[in-house]
Scaffold this motif. Structure first.
Motif, PDB file in Angstrom:
ATOM      1  N   GLU B 114      20.075   9.441 -20.235  1.00 25.32           N
ATOM      2  CA  GLU B 114      19.252   8.521 -21.018  1.00 25.32           C
ATOM      3  C   GLU B 114      18.410   7.658 -20.082  1.00 25.32           C
ATOM      4  N   GLU B 116      15.700   4.140 -20.105  1.00 23.56           N
ATOM      5  CA  GLU B 116      15.118   3.016 -20.835  1.00 23.56           C
ATOM      6  C   GLU B 116      13.593   3.133 -20.796  1.00 23.56           C
ATOM      7  N   VAL B 117      12.931   2.259 -21.552  1.00 23.97           N
ATOM      8  CA  VAL B 117      11.469   2.199 -21.473  1.00 23.97           C
ATOM      9  C   VAL B 117      11.073   1.833 -20.043  1.00 23.97           C
ATOM     10  N   THR B 135      10.257   8.186 -19.293  1.00 29.68           N
ATOM     11  CA  THR B 135      10.577   6.942 -19.997  1.00 29.68           C
ATOM     12  C   THR B 135      11.171   7.181 -21.388  1.00 29.68           C
ATOM     13  N   ASP B 136      12.112   6.327 -21.789  1.00 33.84           N
ATOM     14  CA  ASP B 136      12.581   6.274 -23.172  1.00 33.84           C
ATOM     15  C   ASP B 136      13.001   7.649 -23.696  1.00 33.84           C
ATOM     16  N   THR B 137      13.899   8.292 -22.976  1.00 33.85           N
ATOM     17  CA  THR B 137      14.262   9.689 -23.275  1.00 33.85           C
ATOM     18  C   THR B 137      15.783   9.837 -23.382  1.00 33.85           C
ATOM     19  N   GLY B 155      11.869  11.878 -26.368  1.00 36.24           N
ATOM     20  CA  GLY B 155      11.178  11.656 -25.105  1.00 36.24           C
ATOM     21  C   GLY B 155      10.675  12.917 -24.426  1.00 36.24           C
ATOM     22  N   ARG B 268       4.103   3.586 -23.653  1.00 34.95           N
ATOM     23  CA  ARG B 268       5.346   4.347 -23.587  1.00 34.95           C
ATOM     24  C   ARG B 268       6.255   3.801 -22.501  1.00 34.95           C
ATOM     25  N   TYR B 269       5.642   3.260 -21.458  1.00 31.17           N
ATOM     26  CA  TYR B 269       6.407   2.909 -20.260  1.00 31.17           C
ATOM     27  C   TYR B 269       6.720   1.429 -20.150  1.00 31.17           C
ATOM     28  N   SER B 271       7.303  -2.626 -21.864  1.00 26.16           N
ATOM     29  CA  SER B 271       7.589  -3.441 -23.042  1.00 26.16           C
ATOM     30  C   SER B 271       6.433  -4.402 -23.311  1.00 26.16           C
TER      31      SER B 271
END
Lengths: 189, 322
Positions: B114, B116-117, B135-137, B155, B268-269, B271
């Protein structure tokens, strides 16, 4: 001296010595070699178009500012920006424009720079440049002195000038022995 | 220095030769008129040529006869250079130490990966394959005796697959499947389908809900497969594949992509989201390589390139006048 000759003299004295630094600065800003060549030619073109250089008080800063503005113009036109370009544009703009201590141009320094350029050429090229530029001979006289055809002298002239222009671009002119004893300078803490 | 500079030098030499006539002058003028870069290069070469005249003071009082003996026959000694063999020896040393360093990376067996962003992970798998996870996968890895199964839950990931004919390597994204033997390829999940991009070798792609035979994708190939069965069409686009896989180096590559596409990619990458306040700007096209984790740098580029206001604060980046 004609007005054009005066302008050429200004470029030779105040701009060419800073060209290598400007090129390094441009590549740090992320320009590729060919983009850099284009931009440098554009800089000289803009200088050519100016009728007077009287307003230029700090040639190095002026040159860099012009390069920076041209780069911005290019960016706006093509919309091509790389991360390094943007990051460095501001930082370089500030950091590199502070006056350097050795900016004073002396006739002696210029002469030794010119002699170093000629000195660095390959043997035959150097002989041609010595006769033409040091002794002021014409191409025909130079050819006769060296026992070469005029065509060969012309070719060597073009080749030598290209090599010297490359040194102007790269800034690696070999330093000649000082023409008078150099004063010892203490550097450090 | 370019070919233009050399041509400028040739013109200067020809003009100084003393045999310059009207035809030569016309040729020079035509060359200069063709391009402002020619004019710039010629002006520069002319200035350098004139600068060399300063050497004439060195000739004062010395007649040229004193250097009559051809000085050009004396050849300078060649500078000492590092031989090719020496160079190869030292680079071999570096390669050996790099290989040594790679050995200490632990391999993983059967597990969930996993990110995170904004996170980017490169994970060696037990079969010597490598998974780069964007990212975010979320993905599950199951390496069995007969198959190697990867389930992409959300992701995007890229796989450098170790050759093993006995165990096909299959990536699953909803109803979409991509199978490789020894190859490198990426898979990205979208809400309505999955995209497969091949960087090396051959990959077979199919939809389990469709009766079609698998589509064969070779290096440089790219295909989007909807989850709902529909005809799929692969395209050969190696440059696009390279750009779309730039995330493996933490980069976003834009090639005439719209500002709204670019903003979505950055979002996507990160916040801290990019907001395009002026909808008219969304279709502006941009070119460039950027660090995915630096949306503020991207925003400053947009400010420079499009000459539009950009406001950056802790929570968001606003492009265009609100």
């Amino acid at each position: 001296m004609s007005a054009h000759d005066e302008r050429l003299a200004f470029i030779g004295t105040h701009i060419l010595p800073h060209e290598a630094g400007m090129r390094q600065w441009l590549s740090r800003a992320g320009l590729s070699p060919s983009e850099r060549d284009d931009l440098v030619q554009e800089v000289y073109y803009r200088l050519l178009r100016q009728t007077s250089y009287a307003h230029i008080t700090d040639p190095r800063a002026y040159l860099y500012r012009m390069a920076r503005n041209l780069m911005l113009e290019q960016i706006r036109k093509n919309r091509v920006v790389s991360i390094t370009t943007v990051q460095n544009l501001d930082e370089l703009g500030r950091a590199d424009l502070s006056p350097t201590p050795e900016q004073a141009v002396s006739a002696r320094r210029e002469l030794s720079r010119v002699m170093a350029f000629i000195e660095s050429l390959p043997a035959r090229c150097k002989a041609v440049f010595e006769l033409r530029k040091v002794h002021g001979l014409s191409q025909a006289e130079t050819a006769a002195r060296l026992g070469l055809s005029e065509n060969v002298v012309e070719k060597e002239t073009a080749r030598g000038l290209t090599l010297i222009l490359r040194q102007v671009a790269e800034g690696d002119a070999p330093v000649l022995a000082p023409m008078q004893p150099a004063r010892t300078r203490h550097v450090g803490h | 220095m370019s070919a233009i500079d050399e041509q400028a030098a040739a013109y200067i030499a020809a003009r100084a030769a003393g045999r310059w006539d009207e035809a030569d002058q016309a040729a020079l003028e035509a060359w200069l008129a063709a391009d402002t870069r020619h004019q710039g290069a010629f002006f520069r070469a002319e200035a350098a040529w004139a600068m060399l005249d300063r050497a004439s003071v060195m000739g004062a009082g010395v007649t040229a006869d004193t250097i009559r003996t051809s000085p050009f026959q004396a050849l300078a000694p060649r500078p000492r250079t590092v031989t090719r063999r020496q160079w190869l020896a030292s680079s071999g040393l570096i390669a050996a130490s790099v290989a040594g360093a790679a050995l200490i990376v632990p391999a993983l067996t059967h597990q969930r990966l996993e990110t995170e962003v904004g996170e980017l992970r490169k994970v060696p798998l037990k079969d010597q394959s490598i998974a780069s996870v964007n990212t975010d996968t979320t993905l599950d890895v199951a390496l069995g005796a007969k198959r190697r199964d990867i389930r992409l839950i959300r992701g995007e990931a890229w796989f450098q697959v170790a050759k093993d004919k006995a165990r096909p390597f299959v990536v699953e994204a909803d109803t979409v499947r991509a199978r490789a033997v020894g190859t490198a390829f990426g898979v990205r999940r979208y809400p309505d389908g999955a995209e497969v991009m091949v960087s090396e070798g051959v990959v077979e792609v199919w939809n389990t809900q469709a009766q079609d035979t698998p589509v064969r994708l070779e290096a440089g190939g790219r295909v989007f497969v909807p989850y709902a069965p529909q005809p799929i069409r692969a395209e050969y686009a190696p440059d696009a594949v390279d750009r779309r896989l730039a995330w493996r180096e933490g980069q976003i590559a834009l090639d005439n992509d719209s500002l709204s596409h670019a903003a979505a990619e950055f979002n996507r990458y990160n916040s801290r989201k990019i907001v395009i306040a002026d909808p008219a700007l969304g279709e502006e096209k941009l070119v460039g390589w950027f660090r995915a984790d630096q949306p503020d740098t991207f925003a400053r580029s947009v400010h420079l390139a499009l000459d539009v206001p950009v406001r950056i604060d802790d929570t968001r980046i606003v492009i265009g006048a609100e």
